[in-house]
Design a protein around this motif. Structure first.
Motif, PDB file in Angstrom:
ATOM      1  N   ILE A 181      35.353 -10.782  45.043  1.00 30.00           N
ATOM      2  CA  ILE A 181      35.666 -11.091  46.437  1.00 30.00           C
ATOM      3  C   ILE A 181      34.858 -12.278  46.960  1.00 30.00           C
ATOM      4  O   ILE A 181      35.388 -13.109  47.721  1.00 30.00           O
ATOM      5  N   ASP A 182      33.610 -12.412  46.563  1.00 33.09           N
ATOM      6  CA  ASP A 182      32.814 -13.520  47.100  1.00 33.09           C
ATOM      7  C   ASP A 182      33.265 -14.870  46.551  1.00 33.09           C
ATOM      8  O   ASP A 182      33.177 -15.893  47.238  1.00 33.09           O
ATOM      9  N   LEU A 183      33.776 -14.901  45.323  1.00 37.50           N
ATOM     10  CA  LEU A 183      34.347 -16.141  44.797  1.00 37.50           C
ATOM     11  C   LEU A 183      35.620 -16.514  45.556  1.00 37.50           C
ATOM     12  O   LEU A 183      35.874 -17.688  45.839  1.00 37.50           O
ATOM     13  N   LEU A 184      36.410 -15.506  45.900  1.00 43.37           N
ATOM     14  CA  LEU A 184      37.622 -15.738  46.676  1.00 43.37           C
ATOM     15  C   LEU A 184      37.283 -16.230  48.082  1.00 43.37           C
ATOM     16  O   LEU A 184      37.987 -17.076  48.640  1.00 43.37           O
ATOM     17  N   GLN A 185      36.214 -15.719  48.651  1.00 38.85           N
ATOM     18  CA  GLN A 185      35.815 -16.117  49.999  1.00 38.85           C
ATOM     19  C   GLN A 185      35.438 -17.587  50.086  1.00 38.85           C
ATOM     20  O   GLN A 185      35.425 -18.164  51.177  1.00 38.85           O
ATOM     21  N   LYS A 186      35.159 -18.211  48.951  1.00 36.62           N
ATOM     22  CA  LYS A 186      34.805 -19.626  48.930  1.00 36.62           C
ATOM     23  C   LYS A 186      36.032 -20.536  48.878  1.00 36.62           C
ATOM     24  O   LYS A 186      35.907 -21.762  48.947  1.00 36.62           O
ATOM     25  N   SER A 187      37.213 -19.924  48.746  1.00 43.32           N
ATOM     26  CA  SER A 187      38.451 -20.687  48.770  1.00 43.32           C
ATOM     27  C   SER A 187      38.906 -20.862  50.219  1.00 43.32           C
ATOM     28  O   SER A 187      38.752 -19.956  51.030  1.00 43.32           O
ATOM     29  N   PRO A 188      39.488 -22.020  50.563  1.00 39.64           N
ATOM     30  CA  PRO A 188      39.972 -22.193  51.933  1.00 39.64           C
ATOM     31  C   PRO A 188      41.166 -21.309  52.284  1.00 39.64           C
ATOM     32  O   PRO A 188      41.376 -20.980  53.449  1.00 39.64           O
TER      33      PRO A 188
END
Length: 245
Positions: free
Chosen positions: A124-131
């Motif tokens: 989830i935290d890697l996804l949160q770095k996507s715009p």
């Protein structure tokens, strides 16, 4: 280049989804429980000129495997744009509520529900770095409580798979909760039924895998004005795609 992780992607709908996203110039992390089968899938894609793909050993039922997959992807990227939770099992026969064993239920829920939760939490935290992060949970109309209880549903008398249906209904609830928790972000989180498709999962019965893959890709690529927290089955509802929980 945008990046996507697809679980259970070494064959069937998962592999087709990977293929279609590669054709759209995504970089694909192809999750496969069996590393060798994943490598074989990669070779098939590369023979078609689809080279921006690599296999990640990923058993969604194994916490250590999920953790190792996260560590491996950490070495390669600092963000992830799409997560497609595709890995799933049907629970095996017997399929009825009275005959199915508790072990069948445990196995199906471990893959279809707990596995999705494990992987989503890990990434989830890697996804949160996507715009514009997207999560697609691959579900099925068989998991719709509304349809399963409606005698007018065309599949009412034969889509009775107690273990599989129960696990996917639970996955649908997880999807609703996840979408709610992410409602004030740029995430779009939806449950998508690819339809009855000819793969090993269905013993080669059903429709074309290309159609199934395109349905998943459609909701993986929705724009900022697209839906979130919804359940889609274009096979069931060709007009709008949305079906009741």
């Amino acid at each position: 280049m945008k990046k996507v992780l697809i679980t259970g992607a070494n064959k069937g709908i998962g592999l087709e989804t990977a293929k279609q996203l590669l054709q759209k110039e995504f970089y694909v992390y192809l999750g496969s429980r069996d590393l060798n089968k994943g490598k074989e899938a990669i070779e098939k894609l590369k023979q078609e000129g689809l080279i921006n793909v690599e296999v990640i050993q990923l058993d969604v039922t194994d916490e250590n495997s999920v953790r190792a997959a996260r560590e491996e992807i950490d070495k390669k990227t600092d963000s992830l744009d799409i997560l497609i939770n595709n890995a799933g099992i049907n629970g095996g026969s017997p399929y009825t509520a009275l005959e199915s064993s508790s072990d069948q239920f445990m196995a199906a829920f471990n893959t279809n529900v707990f596995g999705v939760a494990r992987v989503t939490k890990a990434f989830i935290d890697l996804l949160q770095k996507s715009p514009e992060p997207r999560i697609v949970n691959v579900s099925t109309s068989v998991g719709s409580l509304s349809l399963q209880s409606n005698p007018s549903w065309p599949a009412y008398d034969f889509a009775k798979y107690a273990v599989y249906g129960a696990s996917k209904a639970a996955l649908n609830m997880y999807t609703i909760q996840l979408a709610y928790e992410l409602r004030e972000t740029n995430f779009k989180v939806n449950a998508v039924c690819p339809g009855y498709t000819s793969t090993d999962f269905t013993f080669q019965n059903g429709g074309d895998v290309e159609v199934a893959g395109s349905r998943i890709v459609k909701y993986a690529l929705i724009d900022k004005d697209g839906p979130t927290g919804k359940f889609f089955s274009e096979e069931t509802n060709p007009e709008t795609g949305e079906i009741p929980w």
